[in-house]
Design an enzyme around this catalytic site. Structure first.
Site, mmCIF file in Angstrom:
data_model
loop_
_atom_site.group_PDB
_atom_site.id
_atom_site.type_symbol
_atom_site.label_atom_id
_atom_site.label_comp_id
_atom_site.label_asym_id
_atom_site.label_seq_id
_atom_site.Cartn_x
_atom_site.Cartn_y
_atom_site.Cartn_z
ATOM 1 N N GLU A 1 -9.565 -2.116 -3.231
ATOM 2 C CA GLU A 1 -8.891 -3.322 -2.737
ATOM 3 C C GLU A 1 -9.764 -4.164 -1.818
ATOM 4 O O GLU A 1 -9.684 -5.396 -1.834
ATOM 5 C CB GLU A 1 -7.591 -2.947 -2.004
ATOM 6 C CG GLU A 1 -6.511 -2.373 -2.895
ATOM 7 C CD GLU A 1 -6.549 -0.870 -2.977
ATOM 8 O OE1 GLU A 1 -5.605 -0.262 -3.514
ATOM 9 O OE2 GLU A 1 -7.550 -0.281 -2.485
ATOM 10 N N PHE B 1 7.498 6.020 1.873
ATOM 11 C CA PHE B 1 6.228 6.284 1.198
ATOM 12 C C PHE B 1 5.428 4.992 1.044
ATOM 13 O O PHE B 1 5.933 3.984 0.580
ATOM 14 C CB PHE B 1 6.489 6.909 -0.170
ATOM 15 C CG PHE B 1 5.240 7.163 -0.964
ATOM 16 C CD1 PHE B 1 4.301 8.098 -0.549
ATOM 17 C CD2 PHE B 1 4.995 6.446 -2.130
ATOM 18 C CE1 PHE B 1 3.138 8.320 -1.272
ATOM 19 C CE2 PHE B 1 3.840 6.663 -2.870
ATOM 20 C CZ PHE B 1 2.906 7.599 -2.441
ATOM 21 N N GLN B 2 4.168 5.045 1.454
ATOM 22 C CA GLN B 2 3.239 3.912 1.409
ATOM 23 C C GLN B 2 3.761 2.692 2.154
ATOM 24 O O GLN B 2 3.506 1.555 1.763
ATOM 25 C CB GLN B 2 2.871 3.557 -0.040
ATOM 26 C CG GLN B 2 1.996 4.622 -0.700
ATOM 27 C CD GLN B 2 1.357 4.163 -1.995
ATOM 28 O OE1 GLN B 2 1.887 3.291 -2.696
ATOM 29 N NE2 GLN B 2 0.221 4.755 -2.332
ATOM 30 N N LYS C 1 9.574 -5.171 -2.324
ATOM 31 C CA LYS C 1 9.788 -4.829 -3.730
ATOM 32 C C LYS C 1 11.110 -5.399 -4.253
ATOM 33 O O LYS C 1 11.185 -5.859 -5.403
ATOM 34 C CB LYS C 1 9.765 -3.312 -3.907
ATOM 35 C CG LYS C 1 9.840 -2.876 -5.368
ATOM 36 C CD LYS C 1 9.683 -1.385 -5.541
ATOM 37 C CE LYS C 1 9.697 -1.012 -7.022
ATOM 38 N NZ LYS C 1 9.510 0.440 -7.228
#
Length: 575
Positions: A52, A114-115, A164
């Protein structure tokens, strides 16, 4: 106006298309899956990098080579945090990029999902502005505002973090037709009275000196700069970020000033009585010890960012504005005053030019050569010969960067792509990828050190996959060269953790990716090897083994004034 029900991911892509985005450099992950699913059927090209950080560097290479906004994309958590170095790099060098990151769903923010990472908080000091989008209704406006902020005024990176659930939500999409940011002011025109006073100061000066920087290139004002320099017939220098703003072959161009600038440039900056500073920030690598910098000079400072005016060196005449808009107005004022004032200091200016020429002849920047080993300067001279002042050269940071800046000519803007302010190792190769996508018509060199190259080796896969004809030239001296130079000169030659003795076999390395690699260590083979690389239709990896203990000169030691240059290696004292 008709509207359509679309997912947030598709709305985002429609917004990018309206901003004329041609390609995105990115790496997918869990929360960006809806975006990548939408990309599957979209015309915007996605370039899959292998890390990235390199997506941000490649977006910069694209932006630096074109002047357009570069775009990169990463997922939440580690994907987003891996962008940070590239964002700070773009911030330091005023490069317009928009970074798109995914974030966990809105209801999970703050739960250590998570993340999950606080991308908005982490990137706040690393960007010109950033956004966190938690409502699909805000998405179109935010995307267009991000591009506007990145590209206007002093350019810079903008990050848009999208949850998201926003990617997945459905909404009616109506194109945004207006940007209204009442708290965001761009000063572009310059003050008329100040511009007229600047014209008077220029004609009154006996030893004027034009100091041009990256702001001239960012503002697409190279033509206006050349016109001004010719109108007043003044010597001109370009900073590391400004190289190419004036063609290297132009008679008024001296060189780069500063820590590794030429003798003539630094002496000119020291003895001038008027600095005409255009799109520069009086960086410490240019000024040296600030108290001793240009002690006899008045300063006209033109910059689009009011925060830069008098930040480091006080401006006697500040002009806040876009150099592309200010310089034609300044030229008109100069023309109107020329009849009564131009001849006043003609003799003094002729003497000033004689002095500049004497300094250039006294200590020129030369490409040293040897019959027994490859000198780094010789390597750069050969790259210059093959580029003809028209190729794109992307570099990392270090000795190779300085030798390239000194010895490779750039006769157009947007050819020299390097990490100036932040000095990021590993920048050169991914930046060359972005530049090659941006300018497929151009010969592109990635001129890198053996240290920085090993930070970006994964991107050989990107180059191979897309068949990019980048010529990767590794200046291999077996050391972290610039760090070794400082240890030698200022730390009693105590070389601590700078040797890079283990380097891959480049023929096998490039061959593993399906293209050609070669090592050259014989000075008699250098020119032919480079010609072979340039003549190859595909990518080429050339490992050039150069003198291991060569140092970059001139050099201004840390804390020194720019006229206190070390011009050559210290000579042994005879007994």
């Amino acid at each position: 106006m008709s509207s359509n029900l679309l997912s947030g991911a598709k709305i985002l892509l429609n917004c990018l298309a309206r901003e004329n985005v041609e390609c995105i450099f990115g790496y997918p992950g869990g929360v960006t899956l809806p975006l990548y699913d939408a990309l599957y059927d979209h015309t915007i090209k996605h370039v899959l990098v292998r890390h990235e950080e390199n997506a941000a560097f490649a977006a910069q290479g694209y932006a630096r080579a074109t002047g357009k906004v570069g775009v990169c994309c990463a997922t939440s958590g580690p994907g987003a945090t891996n962008l940070v170095t590239g964002l700070v790099d773009a911030m330091m060098d005023s490069i317009p990029i928009v970074a798109l990151t995914g974030q966990v769903s809105t209801k999970l923010i703050g739960s250590d999902a998570f993340q999950e990472a606080d991308t908005f908080g982490i990137t706040r000091p690393a960007t010109k502005h950033n956004f966190l989008v938690k409502n699909i209704a805000d998405l179109p406006q935010v995307i267009h505002e991000a591009f506007y902020i990145a590209a206007t005024g002093r350019p810079g990176p903008v990050l848009v973090d999208v949850t998201k659930d926003v990617f997945q939500a459905q909404a009616h999409y109506s194109p945004v037709t207006e940007i209204h940011l009442p708290g965001y002011k761009v000063y572009s025109e310059g003050h008329g009275g100040q511009i007229r006073r600047a014209a008077q100061m220029i004609w009154e000066a006996e030893r004027p000196f034009v100091y041009a920087g990256g702001g001239v290139i960012a503002g697409n004002a190279s033509r206006e700069l050349v016109s001004l320099v010719e109108q007043i017939d003044a010597p001109a220098v370009c900073t590391l970020m400004g190289l190419g703003a004036i063609p290297a072959e132009h008679k008024n161009f001296i060189s780069m000033p500063g820590m590794h600038g030429s003798y003539a440039a630094n002496m000119g900056m020291t003895h001038t009585d008027l600095i005409i500073a255009l799109g520069v920030r009086f960086d410490d690598r240019v000024t040296g010890r600030l108290a001793a910098f240009a002690p006899h000079a008045k300063v006209i400072h033109v910059d689009v960012d009011p925060a830069e005016i008098s930040k480091n060196r006080a401006a006697d005449l500040p002009i806040v504005g876009d150099v592309k808009r200010v310089l034609p107005k300044l030229s008109a004022e100069l023309q109107s005053l020329a009849g009564e004032m131009k001849a006043k200091n003609a003799a003094a200016r002729q003497a000033w030019w004689r002095q500049i020429r004497d300094w250039r002849e006294e200590h020129p920047l030369t490409a040293e050569r040897s019959e027994t080993e490859i000198k780094p300067q010789h390597l750069m001279a050969e790259i210059d010969r093959l580029s003809g002042g028209r190729a794109i050269v992307a570099s990392d940071v270090g000795q190779h960067q300085m030798w390239a800046a000194q010895l490779v000519r750039f006769n157009e803007p947007r050819l020299w792509i390097n990490s100036g302010g932040l000095g990021s190792m590993g920048f050169g190769l991914p930046a060359a990828i972005g530049a090659q996508f941006a300018r497929p018509d151009k010969l592109v060199f990635a001129v890198v050190g053996d240290g920085g190259f090993q930070m970006s080796i994964p991107e050989l896969a990107t180059i191979a996959y897309y068949g990019l004809p980048i010529k990767i030239v590794v200046m291999n001296n077996g050391y972290l060269g610039m760090v070794r130079q400082w240890q030698e000169l200022f730390y009693n030659n105590r070389l601590s953790q700078v040797e890079l003795s283990c380097f891959p076999d480049v023929e096998k390395l490039a061959g593993a990716y399906g293209f050609t690699g070669r090592t050259v260590d014989d000075v008699r083979e250098l020119a032919k090897a480079l010609e072979e690389a340039v003549g190859d239709a595909g990518p080429y990896l050339l490992n050039v083994k150069v003198s291991p203990f060569e140092n970059v000169f001139p050099m201004v030691p840390a804390g020194g004034a720019i006229n206190e240059m070390v011009l050559r290696p210290p000579q042994p004292v005879e007994a």
